[in-house]
Design a protein around this motif. Sequence first.
Motif, PDB file in Angstrom:
ATOM      1  N   UNK A  69       0.889  -1.214   0.122  1.00  0.00           N
ATOM      2  CA  UNK A  69      -0.067   0.254   0.054  1.00  0.00           C
ATOM      3  C   UNK A  69       1.016   1.319  -0.036  1.00  0.00           C
ATOM      4  N   UNK A  70       1.814   1.227   0.595  1.00  0.00           N
ATOM      5  CA  UNK A  70       2.828   2.418   1.024  1.00  0.00           C
ATOM      6  C   UNK A  70       3.459   2.495  -0.449  1.00  0.00           C
ATOM      7  N   UNK A  71       3.859   1.510  -1.127  1.00  0.00           N
ATOM      8  CA  UNK A  71       4.582   1.544  -2.276  1.00  0.00           C
ATOM      9  C   UNK A  71       3.787   2.302  -3.548  1.00  0.00           C
ATOM     10  N   UNK A  72       2.541   1.460  -3.433  1.00  0.00           N
ATOM     11  CA  UNK A  72       1.596   1.934  -4.391  1.00  0.00           C
ATOM     12  C   UNK A  72       1.016   3.521  -4.212  1.00  0.00           C
ATOM     13  N   UNK A  73       1.223   4.077  -2.900  1.00  0.00           N
ATOM     14  CA  UNK A  73       0.650   5.406  -2.670  1.00  0.00           C
ATOM     15  C   UNK A  73       2.185   6.411  -3.327  1.00  0.00           C
ATOM     16  N   UNK A  74       3.267   5.836  -2.815  1.00  0.00           N
ATOM     17  CA  UNK A  74       4.491   6.610  -3.172  1.00  0.00           C
ATOM     18  C   UNK A  74       4.964   6.771  -4.574  1.00  0.00           C
ATOM     19  N   UNK A  75       4.482   5.821  -5.280  1.00  0.00           N
ATOM     20  CA  UNK A  75       4.657   5.609  -6.815  1.00  0.00           C
ATOM     21  C   UNK A  75       3.512   6.349  -7.429  1.00  0.00           C
ATOM     22  N   UNK A 130     -14.193 -13.465   2.319  1.00  0.00           N
ATOM     23  CA  UNK A 130     -14.327 -12.192   3.172  1.00  0.00           C
ATOM     24  C   UNK A 130     -13.047 -11.579   3.503  1.00  0.00           C
ATOM     25  N   UNK A 131     -12.368 -12.480   3.969  1.00  0.00           N
ATOM     26  CA  UNK A 131     -11.134 -12.031   4.751  1.00  0.00           C
ATOM     27  C   UNK A 131     -10.265 -11.441   3.678  1.00  0.00           C
ATOM     28  N   UNK A 132     -10.230 -12.190   2.540  1.00  0.00           N
ATOM     29  CA  UNK A 132      -9.161 -11.718   1.494  1.00  0.00           C
ATOM     30  C   UNK A 132      -9.739 -10.462   0.773  1.00  0.00           C
ATOM     31  N   UNK A 133     -11.115 -10.158   0.779  1.00  0.00           N
ATOM     32  CA  UNK A 133     -11.758  -8.895   0.359  1.00  0.00           C
ATOM     33  C   UNK A 133     -11.410  -7.896   1.321  1.00  0.00           C
ATOM     34  N   UNK A 134     -11.435  -8.154   2.479  1.00  0.00           N
ATOM     35  CA  UNK A 134     -11.284  -7.158   3.447  1.00  0.00           C
ATOM     36  C   UNK A 134     -10.071  -6.529   3.542  1.00  0.00           C
ATOM     37  N   UNK A 135      -9.135  -7.655   3.370  1.00  0.00           N
ATOM     38  CA  UNK A 135      -7.643  -7.043   3.557  1.00  0.00           C
ATOM     39  C   UNK A 135      -7.211  -6.255   2.392  1.00  0.00           C
ATOM     40  N   UNK A 136      -7.973  -6.565   1.100  1.00  0.00           N
ATOM     41  CA  UNK A 136      -7.698  -5.543   0.142  1.00  0.00           C
ATOM     42  C   UNK A 136      -8.636  -4.161   0.091  1.00  0.00           C
ATOM     43  N   UNK A 137      -9.642  -4.323   0.664  1.00  0.00           N
ATOM     44  CA  UNK A 137     -10.405  -3.024   1.220  1.00  0.00           C
ATOM     45  C   UNK A 137      -9.394  -2.264   2.218  1.00  0.00           C
ATOM     46  N   UNK A 138      -8.720  -2.984   2.999  1.00  0.00           N
ATOM     47  CA  UNK A 138      -7.904  -2.038   4.245  1.00  0.00           C
ATOM     48  C   UNK A 138      -6.805  -1.615   3.342  1.00  0.00           C
TER      49      UNK A 138
END
Length: 308
Positions: free
Chosen positions: A187-193, A246-254
């Motif tokens: 997430x940090x990489x995608x944000x910074x890039x 649901x867990x995988x979806x929520x991880x992506x949402x997070x």
Amino acid sequence: MSNPVMNNNPYFRPGASTPNRYEGGAGTRTAQQNPYAGQFQGETKPQYGYQDAYAQDGYAQTAYAQQGGFAQPSPFAAPGQATESMTYDDAMTKTAILLGAAIVAGVATVLLVPPAVIPGLAIIASLAAFGLGFFAAFRPMVGKGIAIAYSVLEGVALGGLTGLFDMFYPGVAFQAILGTVIVVGVAVFLHMSGKVRTTSKGRRVVLTVLIAYIIFGLVNLLLMAFNVTESLRLVSVGGIELGLILGVIMIAIGGYMLIGDLETAKYAVANRAPKQFAWTVSLGIVMTIFWIYIEVLRVAVIVASNNR
């Protein structure tokens, strides 16, 4: 979409009118007066050779905001006083402090608290953290004490639960920690890039999914409490447990929400938020990271139980 803790103040919204930036205000600069802030007026090209990775997306990262040295009036300061502006490094440093406090509290819980006491302690700490987080969500600014107290309570709850799960399913603690580090790092990489940015449409979709997830969780608890059925998470969908999906979806949402939190931190810096607002930003970020950890731990436990 960013954490609700960071939604109750104009400093955390792009282009909002803030106490230190308004037209005609003495001792302040407006967007029109700042030659570096053309993006406030809808311009997409940085002026005077000033290069800003966020300029084309309206972040208005001015030279004053980057340096954090342009003192501005604060709505929390005494009349006539000026306050030092917050920097992005301030927020990241305090985020590290809060994560460190949670880790220390979690490790201490696992090492010092008897296993038989941990479930009750984890429930109490979780309820206290929820109440404190709910209180913080309605505050325009969160202080150091609230931020650290919340992190310690979450550390006790999550550390205790992780230790118990690791006793039953050896290795899930390491998997949960590693998985969370990977998700946060991506997430940090995608944000910074700049490869992924949150959008109004994306935030609406995330909010809809979160509401649906909360309703699902409440219905599931009620059905289990009245012995109507077992957990709905155990229902198989295409041979895969619903809880795992649901867990995988929520991880992506997070992860998406974490990107939104980091963007909101940029807004606060661009709006020249007072230095003490860094605790509010850092609390919002760690709340999202804790939620990601919970979902990663849930997925790790489901996978471990299925492999037995």
